[in-house]
Design a protein around this motif. Structure first.
Motif, PDB file in Angstrom:
ATOM      1  N   TYR A 197      -8.512   6.954  12.247  1.00  0.00           N
ATOM      2  CA  TYR A 197      -8.648   6.721  10.808  1.00  0.00           C
ATOM      3  C   TYR A 197      -7.607   7.562  10.079  1.00  0.00           C
ATOM      4  O   TYR A 197      -7.105   8.540  10.619  1.00  0.00           O
ATOM      5  CB  TYR A 197     -10.037   7.154  10.301  1.00  0.00           C
ATOM      6  CG  TYR A 197     -11.203   6.380  10.864  1.00  0.00           C
ATOM      7  CD1 TYR A 197     -11.678   5.229  10.239  1.00  0.00           C
ATOM      8  CD2 TYR A 197     -11.855   6.830  12.011  1.00  0.00           C
ATOM      9  CE1 TYR A 197     -12.774   4.536  10.743  1.00  0.00           C
ATOM     10  CE2 TYR A 197     -12.941   6.139  12.523  1.00  0.00           C
ATOM     11  CZ  TYR A 197     -13.400   4.997  11.884  1.00  0.00           C
ATOM     12  OH  TYR A 197     -14.467   4.322  12.388  1.00  0.00           O
ATOM     13  N   VAL A 198      -7.332   7.206   8.814  1.00  0.00           N
ATOM     14  CA  VAL A 198      -6.411   8.000   7.992  1.00  0.00           C
ATOM     15  C   VAL A 198      -7.042   8.272   6.624  1.00  0.00           C
ATOM     16  O   VAL A 198      -7.556   7.355   5.981  1.00  0.00           O
ATOM     17  CB  VAL A 198      -5.053   7.278   7.797  1.00  0.00           C
ATOM     18  CG1 VAL A 198      -4.157   8.063   6.850  1.00  0.00           C
ATOM     19  CG2 VAL A 198      -4.357   7.076   9.118  1.00  0.00           C
ATOM     20  N   VAL A 199      -7.010   9.534   6.204  1.00  0.00           N
ATOM     21  CA  VAL A 199      -7.502   9.898   4.881  1.00  0.00           C
ATOM     22  C   VAL A 199      -6.338   9.712   3.915  1.00  0.00           C
ATOM     23  O   VAL A 199      -5.278  10.300   4.112  1.00  0.00           O
ATOM     24  CB  VAL A 199      -7.963  11.378   4.859  1.00  0.00           C
ATOM     25  CG1 VAL A 199      -8.672  11.694   3.557  1.00  0.00           C
ATOM     26  CG2 VAL A 199      -8.856  11.691   6.058  1.00  0.00           C
ATOM     27  N   THR A 200      -6.515   8.881   2.881  1.00  0.00           N
ATOM     28  CA  THR A 200      -5.366   8.591   2.015  1.00  0.00           C
ATOM     29  C   THR A 200      -5.320   9.444   0.753  1.00  0.00           C
ATOM     30  O   THR A 200      -4.253   9.800   0.284  1.00  0.00           O
ATOM     31  CB  THR A 200      -5.314   7.099   1.635  1.00  0.00           C
ATOM     32  OG1 THR A 200      -6.535   6.748   0.996  1.00  0.00           O
ATOM     33  CG2 THR A 200      -5.091   6.233   2.848  1.00  0.00           C
ATOM     34  N   THR A 201      -6.492   9.777   0.182  1.00  0.00           N
ATOM     35  CA  THR A 201      -6.490  10.624  -1.017  1.00  0.00           C
ATOM     36  C   THR A 201      -7.881  11.181  -1.303  1.00  0.00           C
ATOM     37  O   THR A 201      -8.882  10.619  -0.853  1.00  0.00           O
ATOM     38  CB  THR A 201      -5.997   9.845  -2.254  1.00  0.00           C
ATOM     39  OG1 THR A 201      -5.777  10.756  -3.326  1.00  0.00           O
ATOM     40  CG2 THR A 201      -7.012   8.823  -2.725  1.00  0.00           C
ATOM     41  N   GLU A 202      -7.918  12.276  -2.030  1.00  0.00           N
ATOM     42  CA  GLU A 202      -9.208  12.796  -2.506  1.00  0.00           C
ATOM     43  C   GLU A 202      -9.359  12.385  -3.968  1.00  0.00           C
ATOM     44  O   GLU A 202      -8.462  12.618  -4.782  1.00  0.00           O
ATOM     45  CB  GLU A 202      -9.292  14.313  -2.360  1.00  0.00           C
ATOM     46  CG  GLU A 202     -10.646  14.841  -2.858  1.00  0.00           C
ATOM     47  CD  GLU A 202     -10.904  16.316  -2.538  1.00  0.00           C
ATOM     48  OE1 GLU A 202     -10.461  17.170  -3.310  1.00  0.00           O
ATOM     49  OE2 GLU A 202     -11.577  16.588  -1.511  1.00  0.00           O
ATOM     50  N   LEU A 203     -10.492  11.793  -4.300  1.00  0.00           N
ATOM     51  CA  LEU A 203     -10.730  11.305  -5.672  1.00  0.00           C
ATOM     52  C   LEU A 203     -11.303  12.383  -6.578  1.00  0.00           C
ATOM     53  O   LEU A 203     -11.042  12.394  -7.774  1.00  0.00           O
ATOM     54  CB  LEU A 203     -11.696  10.117  -5.641  1.00  0.00           C
ATOM     55  CG  LEU A 203     -11.203   8.868  -4.903  1.00  0.00           C
ATOM     56  CD1 LEU A 203     -12.352   7.900  -4.690  1.00  0.00           C
ATOM     57  CD2 LEU A 203     -10.070   8.203  -5.673  1.00  0.00           C
ATOM     58  N   ALA A 204     -12.116  13.277  -6.008  1.00  0.00           N
ATOM     59  CA  ALA A 204     -12.760  14.312  -6.832  1.00  0.00           C
ATOM     60  C   ALA A 204     -13.193  15.487  -5.972  1.00  0.00           C
ATOM     61  O   ALA A 204     -13.718  15.282  -4.880  1.00  0.00           O
ATOM     62  CB  ALA A 204     -13.983  13.715  -7.520  1.00  0.00           C
ATOM     63  N   PRO A 205     -12.951  16.718  -6.470  1.00  0.00           N
ATOM     64  CA  PRO A 205     -13.466  17.876  -5.744  1.00  0.00           C
ATOM     65  C   PRO A 205     -14.945  18.088  -6.085  1.00  0.00           C
ATOM     66  O   PRO A 205     -15.383  17.755  -7.188  1.00  0.00           O
ATOM     67  CB  PRO A 205     -12.618  19.037  -6.281  1.00  0.00           C
ATOM     68  CG  PRO A 205     -12.210  18.617  -7.648  1.00  0.00           C
ATOM     69  CD  PRO A 205     -12.202  17.111  -7.682  1.00  0.00           C
TER      70      PRO A 205
ATOM     71  N   ALA B 189      -2.180  -1.033   6.923  1.00  0.00           N
ATOM     72  CA  ALA B 189      -1.000  -0.965   6.047  1.00  0.00           C
ATOM     73  C   ALA B 189      -1.430  -0.588   4.638  1.00  0.00           C
ATOM     74  O   ALA B 189      -0.622  -0.157   3.822  1.00  0.00           O
ATOM     75  CB  ALA B 189      -0.289  -2.307   6.039  1.00  0.00           C
ATOM     76  N   PHE B 190      -2.721  -0.765   4.371  1.00  0.00           N
ATOM     77  CA  PHE B 190      -3.310  -0.472   3.064  1.00  0.00           C
ATOM     78  C   PHE B 190      -3.499   1.038   2.919  1.00  0.00           C
ATOM     79  O   PHE B 190      -4.216   1.659   3.696  1.00  0.00           O
ATOM     80  CB  PHE B 190      -4.646  -1.218   2.981  1.00  0.00           C
ATOM     81  CG  PHE B 190      -5.455  -0.930   1.763  1.00  0.00           C
ATOM     82  CD1 PHE B 190      -4.908  -1.039   0.483  1.00  0.00           C
ATOM     83  CD2 PHE B 190      -6.801  -0.578   1.880  1.00  0.00           C
ATOM     84  CE1 PHE B 190      -5.681  -0.793  -0.642  1.00  0.00           C
ATOM     85  CE2 PHE B 190      -7.585  -0.330   0.758  1.00  0.00           C
ATOM     86  CZ  PHE B 190      -7.020  -0.433  -0.501  1.00  0.00           C
ATOM     87  N   LYS B 191      -2.810   1.634   1.918  1.00  0.00           N
ATOM     88  CA  LYS B 191      -2.897   3.092   1.746  1.00  0.00           C
ATOM     89  C   LYS B 191      -3.284   3.428   0.303  1.00  0.00           C
ATOM     90  O   LYS B 191      -2.427   3.808  -0.502  1.00  0.00           O
ATOM     91  CB  LYS B 191      -1.559   3.757   2.086  1.00  0.00           C
ATOM     92  CG  LYS B 191      -1.165   3.634   3.552  1.00  0.00           C
ATOM     93  CD  LYS B 191      -1.382   4.930   4.277  1.00  0.00           C
ATOM     94  CE  LYS B 191      -1.638   4.807   5.771  1.00  0.00           C
ATOM     95  NZ  LYS B 191      -0.915   3.870   6.553  1.00  0.00           N
ATOM     96  N   PRO B 192      -4.558   3.250  -0.057  1.00  0.00           N
ATOM     97  CA  PRO B 192      -4.983   3.477  -1.447  1.00  0.00           C
ATOM     98  C   PRO B 192      -4.857   4.935  -1.867  1.00  0.00           C
ATOM     99  O   PRO B 192      -5.274   5.840  -1.145  1.00  0.00           O
ATOM    100  CB  PRO B 192      -6.452   3.039  -1.438  1.00  0.00           C
ATOM    101  CG  PRO B 192      -6.876   3.177  -0.015  1.00  0.00           C
ATOM    102  CD  PRO B 192      -5.678   2.895   0.820  1.00  0.00           C
ATOM    103  N   LEU B 193      -4.256   5.146  -3.049  1.00  0.00           N
ATOM    104  CA  LEU B 193      -4.067   6.512  -3.549  1.00  0.00           C
ATOM    105  C   LEU B 193      -4.874   6.778  -4.816  1.00  0.00           C
ATOM    106  O   LEU B 193      -4.808   7.865  -5.385  1.00  0.00           O
ATOM    107  CB  LEU B 193      -2.581   6.769  -3.811  1.00  0.00           C
ATOM    108  CG  LEU B 193      -1.692   6.668  -2.567  1.00  0.00           C
ATOM    109  CD1 LEU B 193      -0.227   6.837  -2.927  1.00  0.00           C
ATOM    110  CD2 LEU B 193      -2.104   7.706  -1.513  1.00  0.00           C
TER     111      LEU B 193
END
Ligand code: ARG
Length: 250
Positions: A200-208, A123-127
């Motif tokens: 698994y689920v990828v929630t966000t990209e932090l840095a290119p 349920a945790f979806k860090p952005l």
């Protein structure tokens, strides 16, 4: 008699030159950390090192006239090994950073980045980094993912984070699956593969970021040889085939 001697000498010299030219290719010791599909991992059946990076470095090395020998190690040993000249080059989805290129120059070959990945049913979806506050977060030792998280904690963007540092990404992903940690930070293409093939689920990209082949600082010839070979490969069919082999469907 003199003529005969000169002639035998000539024959000998010619022979030496020819066999010299046909010498077995120089071995190129390439460091990697085979825990990162689709870039580098171990074939369970054969024990071989496979993946995009492995195929690519064999192609590049061969084209440049070297025989590639893969040396597997923990990720955080790769750059130090290059510095100590235990290896000639390295390929392991290694992000090109200022600090690293001071130790060894790099030839860019693939766009990447750092992404947050969680368990499929979580349920945790860090952005953002801030969303990792109060959570157990896995990173691989010596990576840019670790650096990004440490910096975020240092400047209070994320607070109360329980950072779990793994030598192998495989162990981190297992802990994530078992619920021992809440999130992992890994390279975007690796995260995308786990997200597509496993739960698994990828929630966000932090840095290119950009990945490169790192080469011994004092071996300019090797750098030039590999760069030229990579440029040629990128222009041909082999590159497209490699990309399709490892990146289609992710
Ligand atoms: N791209 C990140 C870095 O360079 C992580 C690379 C990890 N590679 C690996 N084969 N485990 O720091």
């Amino acid at each position: 008699m003199k003529k005969f001697l000169v002639l035998t000498l000539l024959v000998m010299v010619t022979f030496l030159i020819f066999t010299g030219c046909k010498q077995t290719p120089k071995t190129l010791k390439v460091g990697t950390s085979a825990d990162y599909p689709p870039f580098e991992y171990v074939d369970e059946k054969t024990g071989d090192f496979i993946g995009f990076d492995m195929d690519l470095i064999r192609l590049v090395g061969e084209k440049a006239g070297y025989e590639v020998e893969i040396v597997n190690m923990d990720f955080d040993s790769i750059i130090p090994s290059l510095e100590k000249k235990k290896i000639d080059a390295a390929i392991a989805c290694i992000t090109i950073t200022e600090d690293r290129t001071k130790i060894a120059p790099a030839i860019p070959y693939w766009d990447t980045g750092q992404s947050i990945i969680v368990k499929g049913d979580s349920a945790f979806k860090p952005l953002s980094l801030g969303d990792l506050s109060g959570k157990k977060v896995g990173v691989q030792k010596g990576t840019t993912g670790e650096e990004i998280l440490d910096k975020g904690i240092e400047n209070n963007e994320a607070t109360n984070v329980d950072v779990r540092r793994y030598t192998s990404v495989i162990l981190g992903m297992l802990d994530l699956q078992n619920g021992a940690i809440d999130a992992m930070i890994i390279d975007t293409p690796v995260a995308n593969l786990y997200g597509t093939k496993y739960n698994y689920v990828v929630t966000t990209e932090l840095a290119p970021e950009t990945a490169g082949i790192f080469v011994d600082k004092d071996n300019q010839k090797l750098f030039d040889d590999l760069k030229k070979a990579l440029d040629e490969i990128k222009k041909g069919d082999e590159w497209q085939q490699l990309v399709e082999k490892y990146f289609s469907g992710s």
